[in-house]
Scaffold this active site. Structure first.
Site, short mmCIF file in Angstrom:
data_model
loop_
_atom_site.label_atom_id
_atom_site.label_comp_id
_atom_site.label_asym_id
_atom_site.label_seq_id
_atom_site.Cartn_x
_atom_site.Cartn_y
_atom_site.Cartn_z
N TYR A 197 0.86 -1.19 0.00
CA TYR A 197 0.00 0.00 0.00
C TYR A 197 0.89 1.23 0.00
CZ TYR A 197 -3.42 3.43 1.70
OH TYR A 197 -4.25 4.53 1.86
N ASP A 225 9.39 2.56 0.24
CA ASP A 225 8.33 3.24 0.97
C ASP A 225 8.45 2.85 2.44
OD1 ASP A 225 6.08 4.31 2.08
OD2 ASP A 225 4.71 3.61 0.53
N LYS A 276 4.38 8.91 9.34
CA LYS A 276 4.15 8.35 10.67
C LYS A 276 5.14 8.83 11.74
CE LYS A 276 1.52 4.57 8.71
NZ LYS A 276 0.16 4.28 9.07
N1 PLP Z 1 2.84 4.09 2.45
C1 PLP Z 1 2.77 3.16 3.39
C2 PLP Z 1 3.78 2.06 3.41
C3 PLP Z 1 1.79 3.22 4.39
O1 PLP Z 1 1.74 2.28 5.34
C4 PLP Z 1 0.86 4.29 4.35
C5 PLP Z 1 -0.21 4.38 5.37
O2 PLP Z 1 -0.41 3.53 6.18
C6 PLP Z 1 0.96 5.24 3.34
C7 PLP Z 1 1.96 5.12 2.41
C8 PLP Z 1 0.01 6.39 3.30
O3 PLP Z 1 0.25 7.23 4.38
P1 PLP Z 1 -0.89 8.22 4.93
O4 PLP Z 1 -1.95 7.36 5.55
O5 PLP Z 1 -0.18 9.11 5.89
O6 PLP Z 1 -1.40 8.97 3.74
#
Ligand code: PLP
Length: 430
Positions: free
Chosen positions: A142, A237, A265
């Site tokens: 994700y 990511d 985060k």
């Molecule tokens: N990338 C990863 C690996 C994530 O776990 C998340 C959210 O959990 C995101 C991107 C998106 O982040 P946000 O919820 O702050 O938009």
């Protein structure tokens, strides 16, 4: 205004789609979703004053625990000075230096507001830098809620993008290729077929959005080798793993230097943040230095920046990873032990202070293995534990997090609840 969960949820259902403001909060296996009033350390307090041990921790940012006093103090102090300037501040320079000194690959960085924004901008940047169209992502990874990456895999080694959400144009995902996670051959095939047209390979270096899936060493190595060979950029990511699995993230753990990294985060200490950064020559393409556009009213928001900076400094002060990792290790072991005593086949996966468990025979190495786990049992166990005061993450497709506030006492109580919950689960299905 209602003062109990049922009453409040009824009102919420009328106001918010599904009664919540982000889907996983709906918790459809419970009579009402969790309704929280306040939090402290490892504990959440519900609207009805139930005290719960929290293994969700805001879905990852709160590695120090809820309402950490040092973070609170720094935020209060920053608020006294003001909270939005629309100008450069010294704290954002400090935070960037902190990140760079721990993640050497992040030579330059841009702070935005969410992980979603971070990845969205990284995709634009990679296309702008390489002049290529295609991006490659993995099934079950994700990268935020935007069109180019909300794509699931079909069968076969690589599938053409099929949107996961209504409202996404087929045209928006026609340059998104999806490959199974932990499948080196499939990845090689995609690069053989499209290598010269691939701008970016996106990977969660430890996958934390489809349960917890740990990469095979040869798989994670292949992401670097193939992108290098074909002139594509590699994006780790690390929105979840950044400062969670160590100060240098998953890239430090695996000793791999990606071209780009996305963070979120923990670097905001529980306040909204995202960031993309990496190679100086690539990041130099971002506006106003270069032609790839990024801007934001709230970029590098002073309160998020100070909360993140303080969080990282507390981590560097020592003891955080030790406590959080030991808590996750002890809880993981207790789940395995209690499950086996009650006759359940359970698999537990853990990296540092992240873990997830599955009701399943055999191992869990791919998203397909997660899908093959017994979700009903997971949710039934979740209900049992919650009714006894332990709040695990509300879906087998999420991960559990521990923090520096998960002391030995908190974990002892959790272990007691785990044992009881498995016994109750066994009684339920007999
Ligand atoms: N990338 C990863 C690996 C994530 O776990 C998340 C959210 O959990 C995101 C991107 C998106 O982040 P946000 O919820 O702050 O938009």
């Amino acid at each position: 205004m209602a003062t109990n969960a049922a009453g409040l949820f009824k009102e919420a259902l009328n106001l918010f789609p599904g009664g919540v403001n982000s889907p996983v909060r709906a918790m459809k296996h419970l009579p009402t979703p969790l309704v929280v009033k306040r939090a402290e350390g490892a504990f959440l307090y519900t609207i009805e004053d139930a005290k719960l041990i929290d293994y969700c921790m805001g879905f990852g940012p709160l590695i120090l625990g809820h309402r950490h006093p040092t973070v609170l103090e720094s935020v209060k102090k920053a608020l006294e000075d003001g909270w939005l300037y629309g100008a450069l501040t010294s704290n954002e320079v400090e935070l960037a230096k902190e990140i760079n000194s721990n993640m050497r690959s992040v030579e330059m960085i841009r702070f935005v507001n969410t992980g979603t924004e971070a990845v969205m901008n990284a995709v634009r940047l990679a296309r702008g830098f390489t002049g290529r169209k295609y991006i490659v992502k993995f099934e079950g990874n994700y990268h935020g809620a935007f069109d180019y990456v909300l794509v699931k895999a079909g069968s076969g080694a690589a599938t053409w993008g099929v949107p996961t959400s209504a409202g996404i144009l087929d045209d928006a995902v026609k340059y998104t290729l999806v490959v199974p996670y932990n499948d080196v051959e499939a990845l090689e095939r995609v690069f053989r077929e499209h290598g010269s047209e691939i701008a970016l390979l996106l990977v969660e270096p430890i996958a934390g959005n489809y349960g917890l899936i740990i990469p095979e060493p040869e798989f994670i190595k292949a992401t670097r080798e193939l992108t290098e060979r074909y002139g594509a950029l590699l994006l780790f990511d690390e929105v979840i793993t950044g400062f969670r699995v160590g100060l240098s993230g998953a890239q430090g753990l695996f000793n791999i230097k990606p071209d780009l990294t996305t963070l979120g985060k923990i670097i905001g200490g529980g306040f909204p943040i995202g960031a993309f950064g990496g190679r100086r020559d690539v990041m130099s393409m971002v506006t106003p230095q270069g032609p790839v556009y990024n801007a934001g009213t709230f970029n590098a928001h002073p309160i998020s920046i100070i909360a993140g900076l303080t969080t990282i400094r507390v981590i560097k002060g020592g003891g955080v990873y030790e406590v959080a990792n030991e808590a996750a290790e002890r809880v993981s072991k207790a789940i395995l032990d209690s499950a086996s005593r009650s006759g359940f086949n359970v698999v537990v996966k853990r990296v540092a202070s992240m873990f997830q468990f599955y009701f399943k025979n055999g191992d869990v190495k791919t998203p397909a293995d997660v899908r093959a786990s017994d979700e009903k049992l997971y949710l039934a166990f979740h209900r049992e534990a919650l009714s006894r005061g332990v709040y695990f993450t509300p879906s087998q497709y999420e991960v559990n997090f521990t923090s520096a506030a998960h002391s030995r006492d908190v974990v002892d109580e959790t272990i007691r609840v785990i044992e009881e919950s498995f016994k109750a689960l066994k009684a339920q299905i007999q």
